[in-house]
Design an enzyme around this catalytic site. Structure first.
Site, PDB file in Angstrom:
ATOM      1  N   LYS A  55       0.813  -1.221   0.000  1.00 13.34           N
ATOM      2  CA  LYS A  55       0.000   0.000   0.000  1.00 13.34           C
ATOM      3  C   LYS A  55       0.842   1.265   0.000  1.00 13.34           C
ATOM      4  O   LYS A  55       0.501   2.246  -0.668  1.00 13.34           O
ATOM      5  CB  LYS A  55      -0.944   0.008   1.202  1.00 13.34           C
ATOM      6  CG  LYS A  55      -0.246  -0.173   2.546  1.00 13.34           C
ATOM      7  CD  LYS A  55      -1.255  -0.255   3.678  1.00 13.34           C
ATOM      8  CE  LYS A  55      -0.576  -0.649   4.987  1.00 13.34           C
ATOM      9  NZ  LYS A  55      -0.193  -2.076   5.013  1.00 13.34           N
ATOM     10  N   GLU A  64      -4.671  -5.419  -5.867  1.00 14.76           N
ATOM     11  CA  GLU A  64      -5.911  -5.549  -5.101  1.00 14.76           C
ATOM     12  C   GLU A  64      -5.655  -5.655  -3.603  1.00 14.76           C
ATOM     13  O   GLU A  64      -6.394  -5.091  -2.790  1.00 14.76           O
ATOM     14  CB  GLU A  64      -6.694  -6.775  -5.583  1.00 14.76           C
ATOM     15  CG  GLU A  64      -8.033  -6.977  -4.894  1.00 14.76           C
ATOM     16  CD  GLU A  64      -9.014  -5.854  -5.186  1.00 14.76           C
ATOM     17  OE1 GLU A  64      -9.371  -5.133  -4.235  1.00 14.76           O
ATOM     18  OE2 GLU A  64      -9.401  -5.688  -6.353  1.00 14.76           O
ATOM     19  N   ILE A 115     -11.269  -7.709   0.883  1.00 15.97           N
ATOM     20  CA  ILE A 115     -12.436  -7.004   0.351  1.00 15.97           C
ATOM     21  C   ILE A 115     -12.120  -6.540  -1.068  1.00 15.97           C
ATOM     22  O   ILE A 115     -11.138  -5.827  -1.276  1.00 15.97           O
ATOM     23  CB  ILE A 115     -12.800  -5.779   1.215  1.00 15.97           C
ATOM     24  CG1 ILE A 115     -12.942  -6.166   2.678  1.00 15.97           C
ATOM     25  CG2 ILE A 115     -14.079  -5.136   0.713  1.00 15.97           C
ATOM     26  CD1 ILE A 115     -13.112  -4.972   3.605  1.00 15.97           C
ATOM     27  N   GLY A 131      -2.793  -9.874  18.810  1.00 15.70           N
ATOM     28  CA  GLY A 131      -2.115  -9.868  17.522  1.00 15.70           C
ATOM     29  C   GLY A 131      -2.735  -8.937  16.497  1.00 15.70           C
ATOM     30  O   GLY A 131      -2.362  -8.961  15.317  1.00 15.70           O
ATOM     31  N   GLU A 182       0.605  -4.155  15.979  1.00 16.69           N
ATOM     32  CA  GLU A 182       2.038  -4.426  15.985  1.00 16.69           C
ATOM     33  C   GLU A 182       2.666  -3.934  17.289  1.00 16.69           C
ATOM     34  O   GLU A 182       2.098  -3.073  17.980  1.00 16.69           O
ATOM     35  CB  GLU A 182       2.707  -3.693  14.810  1.00 16.69           C
ATOM     36  CG  GLU A 182       2.198  -4.101  13.441  1.00 16.69           C
ATOM     37  CD  GLU A 182       2.657  -5.485  13.041  1.00 16.69           C
ATOM     38  OE1 GLU A 182       3.633  -5.993  13.634  1.00 16.69           O
ATOM     39  OE2 GLU A 182       2.035  -6.070  12.132  1.00 16.69           O
ATOM     40  N   LYS A 192      -4.029   3.979   2.116  1.00 17.41           N
ATOM     41  CA  LYS A 192      -5.131   3.298   1.438  1.00 17.41           C
ATOM     42  C   LYS A 192      -6.111   4.292   0.822  1.00 17.41           C
ATOM     43  O   LYS A 192      -6.613   4.075  -0.290  1.00 17.41           O
ATOM     44  CB  LYS A 192      -5.839   2.366   2.426  1.00 17.41           C
ATOM     45  CG  LYS A 192      -4.947   1.238   2.926  1.00 17.41           C
ATOM     46  CD  LYS A 192      -5.605   0.474   4.063  1.00 17.41           C
ATOM     47  CE  LYS A 192      -4.697  -0.643   4.583  1.00 17.41           C
ATOM     48  NZ  LYS A 192      -5.277  -1.338   5.757  1.00 17.41           N
ATOM     49  N   GLY A 198      -5.086  -9.466   7.597  1.00 16.98           N
ATOM     50  CA  GLY A 198      -4.828 -10.847   7.976  1.00 16.98           C
ATOM     51  C   GLY A 198      -4.243 -11.616   6.816  1.00 16.98           C
ATOM     52  O   GLY A 198      -4.385 -11.242   5.647  1.00 16.98           O
TER      53      GLY A 198
END
Length: 446
Positions: free
Chosen positions: A106, A130, A137, A204, A207, A222, A319
């Site tokens: 990104k 993507e 998504i 988790g 970070e 983004k 994820g």
């Protein structure tokens, strides 16, 4: 027709390992869909001795990225190491070597996307990205193709799972504290942002160094990608006003709920008469709005077009599995084009020089929480200062007073006003003798 499509991976971490595993375990299925076998030829890593979550054929691993890029048996290179460099140099080298590229990066796409895509298309190649926004998504494909007929007027998004988990936790904690108060019980003195962040790290979701997430930088990258695609103009991350969630208080969540709002870290880009206004900031959103109901680590993006109206895309935004899914989908798309001898026709074409305006051009409603001296005439002074700048008060509530400090807390909701005027009024309010501090300032959507 090609019988095999060679794939090279730069990076074999959580996402890279997921991509490799999918290509190996679902090879027969993918071959039927694409019309050719997809073969992982090489995977470049920094440490050849490090244990891996996926077992690759002998000789596949290498620490020589250059040899992977120049391998003539590789058609598609997948970059999943992140960051602007050395990833940018690797991708430029891959294009020079005649390879198509898939990336989940990104930051790189937000900062250099148009230039990299122009380079790719000048060579008859493509870059697919993507996975750079929204994980699993589907967002980039709709903006590049499915919504192409629309004139996009706005993009509103909850696009960072870490911060959404934290603000959801704080909202629930604030609601619990208020319920205890209504029962005449004293809520725990602990709680708030620090505790919610600690829980996110334990699970988790955050970070060890959460700066990119909690300060809004991740969401800004983004939004820059989505806004550039949606408005067909260059929106750089530096053009986006960015605020994080670190200054939010449980009181803000309690008061927002009383007023019928949720607080979310929203990434918003809007088309105005003069240009594009883009920002990432904690925002009050009516509880009736669909985005207000997107909780925990889920993401959602609401795009409004002149033909489609509002379109809401929601799901797991981060994820390993969702991100790997998006990367593999791009690999399959490119592989199918290679088999057919075609290429992606719709790409990031900058069609206008629409300016990105400063936040001063924004028109919004505002929520202000201010600590003041507990004496008559205070509200009149604040109202006069706001009025002098063309800002009118829609509602005001006085919260509990602090007898020891002889202060009270005011929660003010304004009518719609220009951001520049509101900021000038706040600077004057902070200087009033009767004002101890402006404790919180949030924009209101809806």
């Amino acid at each position: 027709m090609k019988q095999q499509i060679g794939v090279g991976l730069i990076g074999l971490g959580v996402v890279g390992g997921g991509v490799a595993r999918a290509l190996l375990e679902r090879g027969e299925y993918f071959a039927r869909q694409v019309g050719a076998e997809l073969v992982v030829r090489r995977a470049a890593v920094r440490d050849l001795k490090k244990p891996r979550s996926v077992e690759l054929p002998p000789g596949t691993l290498t620490d020589d990225v250059e040899s992977l890029i120049n391998d003539p048996s590789i058609d598609i290179i997948v970059e999943v190491i992140g960051g602007e460099e050395p990833a940018g140099s690797f991708i430029r080298a891959a294009l020079k070597a005649g390879k198509h590229v898939v990336t989940a990066n990104k930051e790189l796409i937000a900062k250099q996307g148009p230039e990299l895509l122009a380079d790719a298309h000048s060579r008859g190649l493509d870059i697919m990205f993507e996975a750079s926004v929204g994980g699993g998504i589907p967002l980039i494909a709709p903006l590049r193709r499915d919504l192409l007929a629309n004139r996009i007027s706005s993009i509103r998004a909850i696009i960072n799972g870490t911060t959404n988990y934290i603000v959801t936790s704080m909202a629930r904690e604030g609601a619990m504290a208020e319920a205890l108060r209504q029962q005449g019980l004293e809520p725990p003195s602990s709680g708030g942002y620090a505790e919610a962040l600690a829980r996110a790290q334990e699970l988790g979701y955050a970070e060890p160094d959460p700066t990119n997430d909690v300060e809004g930088y991740d969401a800004a990258y983004k939004l820059a990608i989505m806004a550039s695609l949606g408005f067909r103009t260059r929106v750089h991350p530096s053009d986006i006003h960015t605020e994080g969630i670190t200054k939010l208080s449980l009181r803000d969540f309690q008061y927002a709920q009383e007023l019928g709002y949720a607080i979310k870290l929203l990434a918003i880009a809007e088309r105005t008469d003069g240009g594009i206004v883009a920002r990432v900031a904690p925002t009050l959103l009516p509880q009736s709005e669909p985005l207000a109901k997107v909780d925990d680590v889920y993401n959602a993006v609401q795009i409004e077009g002149d033909l489609t109206g509002k379109v809401l895309l929601q799901g797991r935004g981060a994820g390993a599995d969702p991100t790997s899914s998006a990367v593999v989908a791009d690999v399959l798309d490119l592989a199918h084009s290679i088999v057919l001898g075609t290429r992606e026709r719709k790409y990031w074409a900058l069609e206008s020089e629409t300016p990105v305006l400063s936040l001063d051009a924004l028109q919004s409603r505002y929520y202000v929480r201010v600590t003041v001296a507990d004496k008559p005439g205070v509200l009149a002074q604040i109202a006069r200062t706001l009025g002098d700048h063309g800002v009118s008060i829609a509602a005001v509530n006085q919260k509990e007073a602090n007898e020891d400090h002889q202060t009270a807390e005011l929660v003010i909701m304004t009518h719609r006003a220009r951001e520049g005027a509101m900021q000038a009024a706040l600077r004057e309010i902070e200087g009033l003798e009767v004002v101890a501090q402006v404790s919180s300032f949030l924009r209101v959507e809806g």
